[in-house]
Write an enzyme that holds these catalytic residues in place. Structure first.
Site, PDB file in Angstrom:
ATOM      1  N   LYS A 158       0.866  -1.183   0.000  1.00 35.55           N
ATOM      2  CA  LYS A 158       0.000   0.000   0.000  1.00 35.55           C
ATOM      3  C   LYS A 158       0.899   1.227   0.000  1.00 35.55           C
ATOM      4  O   LYS A 158       1.197   1.798   1.052  1.00 35.55           O
ATOM      5  CB  LYS A 158      -0.938  -0.021   1.200  1.00 35.55           C
ATOM      6  CG  LYS A 158      -2.090  -1.019   1.034  1.00 35.55           C
ATOM      7  CD  LYS A 158      -3.074  -0.966   2.178  1.00 35.55           C
ATOM      8  CE  LYS A 158      -4.074   0.156   2.063  1.00 35.55           C
ATOM      9  NZ  LYS A 158      -5.206  -0.134   1.176  1.00 35.55           N
TER      10      LYS A 158
HETATM   11  N1  PPE Z   1      -7.359  -3.627  -3.054  1.00 38.81           N
HETATM   12  C1  PPE Z   1      -6.958  -2.344  -2.952  1.00 38.81           C
HETATM   13  C2  PPE Z   1      -6.342  -1.697  -4.123  1.00 38.81           C
HETATM   14  C3  PPE Z   1      -7.131  -1.665  -1.742  1.00 38.81           C
HETATM   15  O1  PPE Z   1      -6.726  -0.408  -1.626  1.00 38.81           O
HETATM   16  C4  PPE Z   1      -7.765  -2.308  -0.661  1.00 38.81           C
HETATM   17  C5  PPE Z   1      -7.972  -1.586   0.631  1.00 38.81           C
HETATM   18  C6  PPE Z   1      -8.166  -3.651  -0.818  1.00 38.81           C
HETATM   19  C7  PPE Z   1      -7.935  -4.282  -2.027  1.00 38.81           C
HETATM   20  C8  PPE Z   1      -8.771  -4.427   0.311  1.00 38.81           C
HETATM   21  O2  PPE Z   1      -7.845  -4.624   1.344  1.00 38.81           O
HETATM   22  P1  PPE Z   1      -8.278  -4.807   2.859  1.00 38.81           P
HETATM   23  O3  PPE Z   1      -8.726  -3.473   3.348  1.00 38.81           O
HETATM   24  O4  PPE Z   1      -7.076  -5.297   3.529  1.00 38.81           O
HETATM   25  O5  PPE Z   1      -9.384  -5.791   2.852  1.00 38.81           O
HETATM   26  N2  PPE Z   1      -8.252  -0.190   0.519  1.00 38.81           N
HETATM   27  C9  PPE Z   1      -8.125   0.656   1.671  1.00 38.81           C
HETATM   28  C10 PPE Z   1      -8.088   2.129   1.301  1.00 38.81           C
HETATM   29  C11 PPE Z   1      -9.382   2.651   0.771  1.00 38.81           C
HETATM   30  C12 PPE Z   1      -9.437   4.151   0.702  1.00 38.81           C
HETATM   31  O6  PPE Z   1     -10.399   4.652   0.117  1.00 38.81           O
HETATM   32  O7  PPE Z   1      -8.574   4.859   1.256  1.00 38.81           O
HETATM   33  C13 PPE Z   1      -9.181   0.367   2.724  1.00 38.81           C
HETATM   34  O8  PPE Z   1     -10.188  -0.272   2.432  1.00 38.81           O
HETATM   35  O9  PPE Z   1      -8.988   0.775   3.851  1.00 38.81           O
END
Ligand code: PPE
Length: 305
Positions: A158
């Site tokens: 991230k």
């Molecule tokens: N893919 C991406 C690209 C992504 O950013 C997230 C989280 C996920 C999958 C899901 O990951 P997880 O949260 O571990 O289940 N995105 C984060 C940021 C969103 C934002 O708008 O800022 C989040 O959901 O916190």
């Protein structure tokens, strides 16, 4: 109404938000290197609990490692405790938590010249696809923007700069009247959404793209366990966009978005055009897990007190 933020944890101290500032000459701001997390704290019968804080802290440190950072000034335990401290200090019962590893002290593209810093904020943030989205599902468009190539950006990390790709896709989709963008990988297979992993359901089986090109979502991992506990079989295999069109149900998941049905993709109605039974069962079980009401909650709800 959201309560105001009282404190942000900045490099070892809790400071009021107006003191949580960084210099304009900051390489994270100019070029996008860094590492961040998105974590949620939920209210439970035993008080506020941060969901899977251990895994989120591990992924934060992992993102920094993938980026090539070598001088994280805090240990796993320090970051883990600081995250709990910032939620307690603000008195939030439910909130979103955003740790960000950023760089200071040098401009230019030389990573080893930067000094590493860490801030952790928390604020009250409802589901960002809205309460109506949670109930009814949302409409999505396959993006004209391709998701990251695995040797151009690091898809497991991230890293703030990675999210320009998400912002391009989301702006395109929302300006066209959709709520979310589904992104294909450079080979043309379905990858993920701008901030969520994606699943589809067909003839009672659940499918999701494999991890190679996408973020290792913690919600995705949680749903794999939840689906198993409900007796569903989940297959991780490459997915083409037309497999989504033909699906009985499509849903996306992430910390911020939680579990949300996609009821229409590229003007094709998915299934019955509303949240399907499998999505509903998983969404309900997910909310039970995060609120400490499920057999799976025990290892994953990190209670503040
Ligand atoms: N893919 C991406 C690209 C992504 O950013 C997230 C989280 C996920 C999958 C899901 O990951 P997880 O949260 O571990 O289940 N995105 C984060 C940021 C969103 C934002 O708008 O800022 C989040 O959901 O916190």
């Amino acid at each position: 109404m959201a309560s105001p933020i009282k404190y942000i944890w900045m490099n070892g101290e809790l400071v009021p938000p107006e003191k949580a500032v960084v210099s304009f000459l900051n390489p994270t701001l100019h070029y996008g290197p860094g590492a961040f997390e998105g974590i949620r704290c939920y209210d439970t019968d035993r008080g506020p609990a941060i969901f899977r804080l251990k895994e989120h802290t591990e992924r934060l440190i992992g993102s920094y490692k993938v980026l090539g950072g070598r001088e994280l000034p805090y240990t796993f335990d320090e970051i883990y405790e600081a995250t709990k401290e910032v939620v307690r200090a603000n008195g939030f019962k439910e909130c979103y938590i955003r740790p960000l590893i950023y760089f200071t002290d040098s401009m230019g593209l030389t990573l080893d010249a930067y000094k590493t810093a860490l801030g952790i904020a928390a604020w009250e943030w409802g589901n960002f696809l809205g309460a109506e989205g949670i109930e009814k599902g949302v409409r999505a468009k396959i993006s004209s923007y391709t998701r990251h190539h695995i040797n151009v950006s690091m898809t497991k990390a991230k890293i703030p700069g990675n999210y320009v790709n998400s912002i391009l896709a989301k702006a395109e989709s929302t300006r066209m009247g959709f709520e979310e963008a589904i992104m294909l990988d450079p080979q043309g297979y379905v990858a993920e959404c701008t901030g969520e992993n994606i699943f589809y359901v067909r003839k009672g089986m659940i499918y999701t793209p494999p991890l190679a090109t996408v973020l290792e979502g913690i919600t995705r991992d949680t749903l794999l366990a939840v689906a198993g506990s409900l007796g569903y079989i989940v297959v991780e295999e490459p997915v083409g966009r037309d497999q989504l069109y033909l699906a009985d149900e499509v849903f996306v998941c992430g910390t911020a978005a939680e579990v949300i049905a996609i009821r229409e993709i590229d003007f094709r109605i998915i299934g019955d055009g509303k949240m399907g039974p499998v999505t509903r069962a998983l969404q309900q079980a997910y909310f039970d897990v995060v609120h400490g009401k499920h057999a799976l909650s025990d290892g994953w709800c990190d209670y503040l007190s």
